[in-house]
Design a protein around this motif. Structure first.
Motif, PDB file in Angstrom:
ATOM      1  N   PHE A 148       0.807  -1.221   0.000  1.00 28.45           N
ATOM      2  CA  PHE A 148       0.000   0.000   0.000  1.00 28.45           C
ATOM      3  C   PHE A 148       0.845   1.277   0.000  1.00 28.45           C
ATOM      4  O   PHE A 148       0.621   2.166  -0.841  1.00 28.45           O
ATOM      5  CB  PHE A 148      -0.974  -0.001   1.177  1.00 28.45           C
ATOM      6  N   PRO A 149       1.823   1.426   0.922  1.00 29.54           N
ATOM      7  CA  PRO A 149       2.653   2.644   0.857  1.00 29.54           C
ATOM      8  C   PRO A 149       3.448   2.744  -0.447  1.00 29.54           C
ATOM      9  O   PRO A 149       3.746   3.857  -0.908  1.00 29.54           O
ATOM     10  CB  PRO A 149       3.592   2.508   2.069  1.00 29.54           C
ATOM     11  N   PHE A 197       4.507   5.563  -5.545  1.00 28.01           N
ATOM     12  CA  PHE A 197       4.613   5.576  -7.005  1.00 28.01           C
ATOM     13  C   PHE A 197       3.702   6.641  -7.616  1.00 28.01           C
ATOM     14  O   PHE A 197       4.091   7.347  -8.547  1.00 28.01           O
ATOM     15  CB  PHE A 197       4.252   4.202  -7.579  1.00 28.01           C
ATOM     16  N   LEU A 198       2.481   6.769  -7.078  1.00 28.09           N
ATOM     17  CA  LEU A 198       1.539   7.748  -7.615  1.00 28.09           C
ATOM     18  C   LEU A 198       2.002   9.177  -7.327  1.00 28.09           C
ATOM     19  O   LEU A 198       2.018  10.027  -8.227  1.00 28.09           O
ATOM     20  CB  LEU A 198       0.151   7.514  -7.027  1.00 28.09           C
ATOM     21  N   VAL A 199       2.390   9.430  -6.082  1.00 31.79           N
ATOM     22  CA  VAL A 199       2.859  10.776  -5.709  1.00 31.79           C
ATOM     23  C   VAL A 199       4.143  11.125  -6.470  1.00 31.79           C
ATOM     24  O   VAL A 199       4.290  12.238  -6.987  1.00 31.79           O
ATOM     25  CB  VAL A 199       3.095  10.859  -4.184  1.00 31.79           C
ATOM     26  N   GLY A 200       5.068  10.161  -6.561  1.00 34.41           N
ATOM     27  CA  GLY A 200       6.316  10.394  -7.292  1.00 34.41           C
ATOM     28  C   GLY A 200       6.076  10.671  -8.760  1.00 34.41           C
ATOM     29  O   GLY A 200       6.760  11.509  -9.371  1.00 34.41           O
ATOM     30  N   THR A 201       5.088   9.994  -9.334  1.00 35.27           N
ATOM     31  CA  THR A 201       4.752  10.219 -10.749  1.00 35.27           C
ATOM     32  C   THR A 201       4.182  11.610 -10.954  1.00 35.27           C
ATOM     33  O   THR A 201       4.552  12.313 -11.910  1.00 35.27           O
ATOM     34  CB  THR A 201       3.736   9.158 -11.226  1.00 35.27           C
ATOM     35  N   VAL A 210      -0.809   7.701 -15.564  1.00 39.41           N
ATOM     36  CA  VAL A 210      -1.455   8.179 -14.338  1.00 39.41           C
ATOM     37  C   VAL A 210      -2.754   7.412 -14.086  1.00 39.41           C
ATOM     38  O   VAL A 210      -3.061   7.035 -12.949  1.00 39.41           O
ATOM     39  CB  VAL A 210      -1.727   9.696 -14.433  1.00 39.41           C
ATOM     40  N   GLY A 211      -3.501   7.145 -15.157  1.00 38.15           N
ATOM     41  CA  GLY A 211      -4.740   6.384 -15.018  1.00 38.15           C
ATOM     42  C   GLY A 211      -4.500   4.998 -14.453  1.00 38.15           C
ATOM     43  O   GLY A 211      -5.250   4.523 -13.597  1.00 38.15           O
ATOM     44  N   MET A 212      -3.442   4.336 -14.943  1.00 39.09           N
ATOM     45  CA  MET A 212      -3.108   3.003 -14.450  1.00 39.09           C
ATOM     46  C   MET A 212      -2.722   3.040 -12.974  1.00 39.09           C
ATOM     47  O   MET A 212      -3.164   2.194 -12.177  1.00 39.09           O
ATOM     48  CB  MET A 212      -1.955   2.414 -15.266  1.00 39.09           C
ATOM     49  N   LEU A 213      -1.914   4.019 -12.575  1.00 45.95           N
ATOM     50  CA  LEU A 213      -1.482   4.124 -11.179  1.00 45.95           C
ATOM     51  C   LEU A 213      -2.660   4.408 -10.251  1.00 45.95           C
ATOM     52  O   LEU A 213      -2.760   3.831  -9.161  1.00 45.95           O
ATOM     53  CB  LEU A 213      -0.425   5.223 -11.045  1.00 45.95           C
ATOM     54  N   VAL A 214      -3.544   5.303 -10.682  1.00 44.26           N
ATOM     55  CA  VAL A 214      -4.739   5.606  -9.881  1.00 44.26           C
ATOM     56  C   VAL A 214      -5.627   4.375  -9.762  1.00 44.26           C
ATOM     57  O   VAL A 214      -6.161   4.074  -8.690  1.00 44.26           O
ATOM     58  CB  VAL A 214      -5.517   6.786 -10.510  1.00 44.26           C
ATOM     59  N   LEU A 215      -5.770   3.636 -10.872  1.00 46.55           N
ATOM     60  CA  LEU A 215      -6.596   2.428 -10.860  1.00 46.55           C
ATOM     61  C   LEU A 215      -6.062   1.391  -9.886  1.00 46.55           C
ATOM     62  O   LEU A 215      -6.820   0.814  -9.097  1.00 46.55           O
ATOM     63  CB  LEU A 215      -6.663   1.837 -12.274  1.00 46.55           C
ATOM     64  N   LEU A 235      -4.127   1.830  -7.265  1.00 45.08           N
ATOM     65  CA  LEU A 235      -4.310   2.304  -5.886  1.00 45.08           C
ATOM     66  C   LEU A 235      -5.766   2.179  -5.449  1.00 45.08           C
ATOM     67  O   LEU A 235      -6.054   1.777  -4.309  1.00 45.08           O
ATOM     68  CB  LEU A 235      -3.835   3.756  -5.762  1.00 45.08           C
ATOM     69  N   LEU A 236      -6.690   2.498  -6.345  1.00 48.19           N
ATOM     70  CA  LEU A 236      -8.119   2.381  -6.016  1.00 48.19           C
ATOM     71  C   LEU A 236      -8.515   0.929  -5.762  1.00 48.19           C
ATOM     72  O   LEU A 236      -9.240   0.633  -4.803  1.00 48.19           O
ATOM     73  CB  LEU A 236      -8.958   2.960  -7.159  1.00 48.19           C
ATOM     74  N   ILE A 237      -8.040   0.021  -6.632  1.00 50.44           N
ATOM     75  CA  ILE A 237      -8.353  -1.406  -6.460  1.00 50.44           C
ATOM     76  C   ILE A 237      -7.856  -1.883  -5.104  1.00 50.44           C
ATOM     77  O   ILE A 237      -8.575  -2.567  -4.365  1.00 50.44           O
ATOM     78  CB  ILE A 237      -7.724  -2.241  -7.597  1.00 50.44           C
ATOM     79  N   TYR A 238      -6.639  -1.504  -4.763  1.00 48.18           N
ATOM     80  CA  TYR A 238      -6.060  -1.972  -3.501  1.00 48.18           C
ATOM     81  C   TYR A 238      -6.772  -1.349  -2.304  1.00 48.18           C
ATOM     82  O   TYR A 238      -7.031  -2.027  -1.299  1.00 48.18           O
ATOM     83  CB  TYR A 238      -4.566  -1.649  -3.456  1.00 48.18           C
ATOM     84  N   THR A 239      -7.095  -0.068  -2.416  1.00 46.99           N
ATOM     85  CA  THR A 239      -7.737   0.625  -1.295  1.00 46.99           C
ATOM     86  C   THR A 239      -9.155   0.119  -1.053  1.00 46.99           C
ATOM     87  O   THR A 239      -9.561  -0.110   0.092  1.00 46.99           O
ATOM     88  CB  THR A 239      -7.778   2.146  -1.559  1.00 46.99           C
TER      89      THR A 239
END
Length: 282
Positions: free
Chosen positions: A174-175, A180-184, A203-208, A210-214
């Motif tokens: 999770f962290p 990765f998202l913030v760094g991107t 960016v869409g892939m990274l957000v996706l 993170l959303l799936i995991y969250t």
């Protein structure tokens, strides 16, 4: 007499409630199996055509979807052998789940490197390296799960040991996803070599991810931690497991972010909406 009647009535109400809960779980699981298995196989077949010498991103998603197929097949077996526990099936399902998490990390890392370290990534994005990373990702869950599983199987060590190992393993990514998202996002302004459409896909892939995991993994992690603290609620347990079982369906959305034409149409639609809004405001 009255007290006994109240206790029996309460027991009957609880029994009926949990029967309905198990029925809902069974129906949802069957829907996941019937939709997820054929769709995942179709997407894997389609992604194989996207793998090229200079485009290795689909390799990690293909492996992720293969691990999803393993999970769905285990769910199918579990539904067939209902009310019977089978340690081997549970082990294969758990290892498939942890493998999918490993490949989610690989996908996020690969997307992050494209933006944050484009020059380094350009010389390292070979199929050979991707295959080596994939093999390691398949081995890691077995290295972590196999020892406690064998201890449980032959030395009758409590199953809580395996659960604790899985919880620790699932907390770590999770962290990383957040980093990765913030760094991107931080590196986006400095990245000139990456086209805007490619940035949108990354960016869409990274957000996706993170959303799936969250939304799908964190509820079970929180429930498992509370359960270890002797706070147990069967309803929450069933719901959190349902969320994790939905992850193979959610992973299919990644295919959209690997297709240039899909994201191109999305970006065009967004830009068109902005133009219309601007004209309306004028």
């Amino acid at each position: 007499m009255t007290e006994n009647y109240i206790n029996v009535t309460h027991w009957n109400a609880s029994y009926e409630y949990y029967q309905k809960l198990d029925f809902i779980r069974h129906v949802v699981t069957c829907i996941i199996i019937s939709i997820g298995l054929p769709l995942t196989l179709m997407v894997i077949y389609a992604l194989c055509f996207l793998v090229r010498k200079d485009h290795v991103a689909p390799i990690y998603v293909i492996n992720l979807l293969i691990s999803d197929v393993i999970q769905v097949c285990c769910l199918l077996i579990q539904e067939i052998i209902q009310n019977q526990t089978h340690a081997i099936v549970d082990y294969i399902y758990s290892s498939g789940l942890l493998t999918s998490v490993c490949f989610m990390v690989c996908v996020s890392l690969q997307r992050y490197l494209v933006i944050a370290h484009p020059l380094w990534y350009r010389f390292k994005r070979t199929i050979k390296i991707s295959v080596v990373v994939s093999v390691v990702a398949w081995l890691i869950p077995h290295v972590i799960l196999l020892p406690p599983f064998l201890l449980y199987l032959f030395l009758l060590v409590p199953v809580k040991v395996i659960g604790s190992v899985i919880i620790i393993f699932l907390i770590i990514p999770f962290p990383l996803f957040v980093f990765f998202l913030v760094g991107t996002f931080k590196a986006l302004s400095a990245s000139v070599s990456v086209p805007s459409e490619e940035k949108c896909r990354i960016v869409g892939m990274l957000v996706l991810v993170l959303l799936i995991y969250t939304l799908l993994f964190l509820p079970w992690i929180i429930f498992a931690l509370l359960k270890n603290l002797i706070i147990f609620d069967r309803t929450l347990g069933v719901l959190s497991l349902m969320f994790i079982k939905l992850s193979p369906l959610a992973d299919l959305i990644m295919y959209v972010f690997l297709r240039k034409d899909s994201i191109g149409k999305l970006c065009t639609t967004v830009n068109w909406c902005r133009v219309v809004n601007a004209d309306t405001n004028i």
